[in-house]
Design a protein around this motif. Structure first.
Motif, PDB file in Angstrom:
ATOM      1  N   LYS A   1       0.823  -1.216   0.000  1.00  0.00           N
ATOM      2  CA  LYS A   1       0.000   0.000   0.000  1.00  0.00           C
ATOM      3  C   LYS A   1       0.854   1.262   0.000  1.00  0.00           C
ATOM      4  N   THR A   2       2.161   1.078  -0.073  1.00  0.00           N
ATOM      5  CA  THR A   2       3.077   2.221  -0.052  1.00  0.00           C
ATOM      6  C   THR A   2       4.153   2.040  -1.115  1.00  0.00           C
ATOM      7  N   ALA A   3       4.815   3.125  -1.438  1.00  0.00           N
ATOM      8  CA  ALA A   3       5.856   3.070  -2.464  1.00  0.00           C
ATOM      9  C   ALA A   3       7.068   2.266  -2.022  1.00  0.00           C
ATOM     10  N   SER A   4       7.286   2.138  -0.724  1.00  0.00           N
ATOM     11  CA  SER A   4       8.442   1.371  -0.251  1.00  0.00           C
ATOM     12  C   SER A   4       8.187  -0.130  -0.289  1.00  0.00           C
ATOM     13  N   ALA A   5       6.912  -0.534  -0.434  1.00  0.00           N
ATOM     14  CA  ALA A   5       6.554  -1.950  -0.530  1.00  0.00           C
ATOM     15  C   ALA A   5       6.421  -2.335  -2.006  1.00  0.00           C
ATOM     16  N   CYS A   6       5.626  -3.375  -2.282  1.00  0.00           N
ATOM     17  CA  CYS A   6       5.237  -3.712  -3.656  1.00  0.00           C
ATOM     18  C   CYS A   6       6.435  -3.984  -4.565  1.00  0.00           C
ATOM     19  N   CYS A   7       7.335  -4.851  -4.098  1.00  0.00           N
ATOM     20  CA  CYS A   7       8.504  -5.272  -4.874  1.00  0.00           C
ATOM     21  C   CYS A   7       9.369  -4.099  -5.328  1.00  0.00           C
ATOM     22  N   SER A   8       9.443  -3.079  -4.471  1.00  0.00           N
ATOM     23  CA  SER A   8      10.403  -1.993  -4.682  1.00  0.00           C
ATOM     24  C   SER A   8      11.803  -2.534  -4.448  1.00  0.00           C
ATOM     25  N   GLU A   9      12.802  -1.731  -4.758  1.00  0.00           N
ATOM     26  CA  GLU A   9      14.177  -2.153  -4.490  1.00  0.00           C
ATOM     27  C   GLU A   9      14.379  -2.380  -2.996  1.00  0.00           C
TER      28      GLU A   9
ATOM     29  N   TYR B   1       3.841 -13.140  -6.505  1.00  0.00           N
ATOM     30  CA  TYR B   1       4.389 -11.941  -7.167  1.00  0.00           C
ATOM     31  C   TYR B   1       5.783 -11.630  -6.637  1.00  0.00           C
ATOM     32  N   ALA B   2       5.945 -11.672  -5.312  1.00  0.00           N
ATOM     33  CA  ALA B   2       7.257 -11.416  -4.716  1.00  0.00           C
ATOM     34  C   ALA B   2       8.244 -12.529  -5.038  1.00  0.00           C
ATOM     35  N   THR B   3       7.753 -13.755  -5.177  1.00  0.00           N
ATOM     36  CA  THR B   3       8.628 -14.875  -5.548  1.00  0.00           C
ATOM     37  C   THR B   3       9.181 -14.683  -6.955  1.00  0.00           C
ATOM     38  N   LEU B   4       8.328 -14.308  -7.897  1.00  0.00           N
ATOM     39  CA  LEU B   4       8.805 -14.054  -9.258  1.00  0.00           C
ATOM     40  C   LEU B   4       9.809 -12.907  -9.281  1.00  0.00           C
ATOM     41  N   SER B   5       9.547 -11.860  -8.515  1.00  0.00           N
ATOM     42  CA  SER B   5      10.457 -10.710  -8.472  1.00  0.00           C
ATOM     43  C   SER B   5      11.787 -11.099  -7.839  1.00  0.00           C
ATOM     44  N   THR B   6      11.749 -11.938  -6.810  1.00  0.00           N
ATOM     45  CA  THR B   6      12.984 -12.411  -6.189  1.00  0.00           C
ATOM     46  C   THR B   6      13.763 -13.275  -7.163  1.00  0.00           C
ATOM     47  N   PHE B   7      13.058 -14.092  -7.928  1.00  0.00           N
ATOM     48  CA  PHE B   7      13.711 -14.883  -8.972  1.00  0.00           C
ATOM     49  C   PHE B   7      14.460 -13.974  -9.944  1.00  0.00           C
ATOM     50  N   MET B   8      13.851 -12.881 -10.288  1.00  0.00           N
ATOM     51  CA  MET B   8      14.456 -11.991 -11.278  1.00  0.00           C
ATOM     52  C   MET B   8      15.630 -11.192 -10.715  1.00  0.00           C
ATOM     53  N   LYS B   9      15.642 -10.922  -9.392  1.00  0.00           N
ATOM     54  CA  LYS B   9      16.602  -9.939  -8.885  1.00  0.00           C
ATOM     55  C   LYS B   9      17.462 -10.366  -7.697  1.00  0.00           C
ATOM     56  N   SER B  10      17.201 -11.499  -7.070  1.00  0.00           N
ATOM     57  CA  SER B  10      17.955 -11.843  -5.860  1.00  0.00           C
ATOM     58  C   SER B  10      19.440 -12.057  -6.150  1.00  0.00           C
ATOM     59  N   LYS B  11      20.250 -11.725  -5.149  1.00  0.00           N
ATOM     60  CA  LYS B  11      21.703 -11.935  -5.256  1.00  0.00           C
ATOM     61  C   LYS B  11      22.115 -13.314  -4.762  1.00  0.00           C
ATOM     62  N   HIS B  12      21.187 -14.053  -4.147  1.00  0.00           N
ATOM     63  CA  HIS B  12      21.534 -15.325  -3.507  1.00  0.00           C
ATOM     64  C   HIS B  12      21.456 -16.498  -4.485  1.00  0.00           C
ATOM     65  N   PRO B  13      22.233 -17.547  -4.235  1.00  0.00           N
ATOM     66  CA  PRO B  13      22.169 -18.765  -5.052  1.00  0.00           C
ATOM     67  C   PRO B  13      21.003 -19.641  -4.615  1.00  0.00           C
ATOM     68  N   ILE B  14      19.813 -19.239  -4.982  1.00  0.00           N
ATOM     69  CA  ILE B  14      18.595 -19.949  -4.589  1.00  0.00           C
ATOM     70  C   ILE B  14      18.364 -21.106  -5.556  1.00  0.00           C
ATOM     71  N   ARG B  15      18.058 -22.263  -5.014  1.00  0.00           N
ATOM     72  CA  ARG B  15      17.936 -23.473  -5.830  1.00  0.00           C
ATOM     73  C   ARG B  15      16.577 -23.592  -6.503  1.00  0.00           C
ATOM     74  N   LYS B  16      15.499 -23.295  -5.772  1.00  0.00           N
ATOM     75  CA  LYS B  16      14.156 -23.468  -6.332  1.00  0.00           C
ATOM     76  C   LYS B  16      13.241 -22.321  -5.918  1.00  0.00           C
ATOM     77  N   PHE B  17      12.348 -21.996  -6.836  1.00  0.00           N
ATOM     78  CA  PHE B  17      11.316 -20.986  -6.605  1.00  0.00           C
ATOM     79  C   PHE B  17       9.964 -21.622  -6.937  1.00  0.00           C
ATOM     80  N   SER B  18       8.971 -21.385  -6.076  1.00  0.00           N
ATOM     81  CA  SER B  18       7.634 -21.918  -6.300  1.00  0.00           C
ATOM     82  C   SER B  18       6.625 -20.774  -6.191  1.00  0.00           C
TER      83      SER B  18
END
Length: 330
Positions: free
Chosen positions: A113-121, A155-172
């Motif tokens: 509900k704010t600009a700092s949320a919603c898959c912001s940086e 939505y946040a999972t897809l965004s994390t897939f696109m931008k995370s710095k971590h070596p994450i093995r699986k996304f669901s």
């Protein structure tokens, strides 16, 4: 006079019965199951922690469970929904505790509900910070880090897939939003509160700030091609969503097709065709005998490399037990 008194007594008895029945009937659920923001009590052995943001030093809270095992165990990062935060009820928590898995349910600037949320940086940095915290404070098998979410959490999972710095093995990702511009239009038509939320998140006024909406939309983010060589992404949507739910299946389908395009996949049979999409939207039925997930018929299934799309017979939901088992199954 006797007739009047008898009628009056009968009315009193009827009213008493009606009140009694109303008091014994369960209240109708007015909340959305996979966007339920009611307060909940967490088990005492699931720890409430504060995580300092590496971006602006603000403290973001999380519920955290660490394995008792001497051997490193998988880490499950479960992401809250659109209107929720770290306190939101999460059916994955007791399942992870039962299996003695590392688990964290982070806040990432709260409800969208704010600009700092919603898959912001800032919000996506908070998710990465939560993963860092769990790795530092629990016995984590770093080859088995898994991110999962439904609805706004998808939505946040897809965004994390696109931008995370971590070596994450699986996304669901389940029932995911991938395009805020499209979802704003869809929510406006449905007169859903999410349209107002999107305007607030994107610093919009009377009309949607398209640039801001696209910056927060996985559909318009740069695809991490190198990540896709190691990480697996499972995308799920119930075929009735958009009718019996708030996120049309086109969000999952269009995002899957985007990934294939960015991977330069030339085999058109691997994409979801316009005809397949239209048939699903018109008939909401399986496009053949495609098997089941859990006890649900599969309506469409596509897969390329480490990316899989499954449209199943269901609405706006996650099949929680199935989803966790799939993450843990190597």
């Amino acid at each position: 006079m006797k007739t009047f008194i008898r009628a009056f007594v009968l009315i009193i008895i009827w009213l008493q019965c009606a009140v009694s029945i109303a008091q014994t009937q369960p209240a109708t659920e007015s909340y959305i199951k996979f966007d339920d923001t009611r307060s909940t009590t967490w088990p005492s052995d699931v720890e409430l922690v504060g995580i300092q943001s590496s971006a602006d030093s603000q403290i973001q809270k999380a519920y955290f469970y660490k394995t008792r095992s001497a051997r490193p165990q998988p880490l499950i990062i479960s992401l809250h929904t659109w209107s929720g935060d770290y306190q939101q009820k999460d059916d994955l928590a007791p399942l992870c505790k039962q299996r003695d898995l590392n688990y964290i349910h982070p806040d990432f600037r709260g409800a969208n509900k704010t600009a700092s949320a919603c898959c912001s940086e800032l919000a996506l940095t908070d998710i990465d910070d939560a993963i860092t915290f769990a790795r530092q404070h629990a016995n984590v098998d770093t080859s088995k880090i898994y991110v999962i979410g439904v609805s706004g959490g998808g939505y946040a999972t897809l965004s994390t897939f696109m931008k995370s710095k971590h070596p994450i093995r699986k996304f669901s990702a389940w029932a995911s939003i991938s395009d805020l511009e499209a979802w704003y239009r869809e929510s406006t038509i449905r007169k859903a509160k999410y349209a107002t939320d999107i305007l607030a998140c994107t610093d919009s006024r009377e009309s949607l700030n398209l640039e801001s909406a696209r910056l927060r939309s996985p559909l318009y983010m740069k695809t991490p091609v190198n990540r896709m060589k190691q990480a697996k992404l499972f995308i799920y949507a119930g075929v009735y969503d958009g009718i019996q739910g708030s996120v049309p299946i086109t969000h999952s389908i269009n995002f899957y097709n985007k990934l294939l395009k960015d991977l330069s996949v030339t085999d058109r049979s691997k994409y979801v065709s316009d005809q397949e999409k239209l048939t699903l939207l018109e008939f909401r039925q399986p496009l053949g005998k495609l098997g089941q997930i859990a006890d649900r018929p599969i309506c469409l299934k596509k897969e390329v490399g480490n990316v899989r799309l499954t449209i199943f017979e269901g609405a706006h939901e996650m099949l929680t037990d199935y989803a966790l088992n799939e993450l843990l199954n190597e």
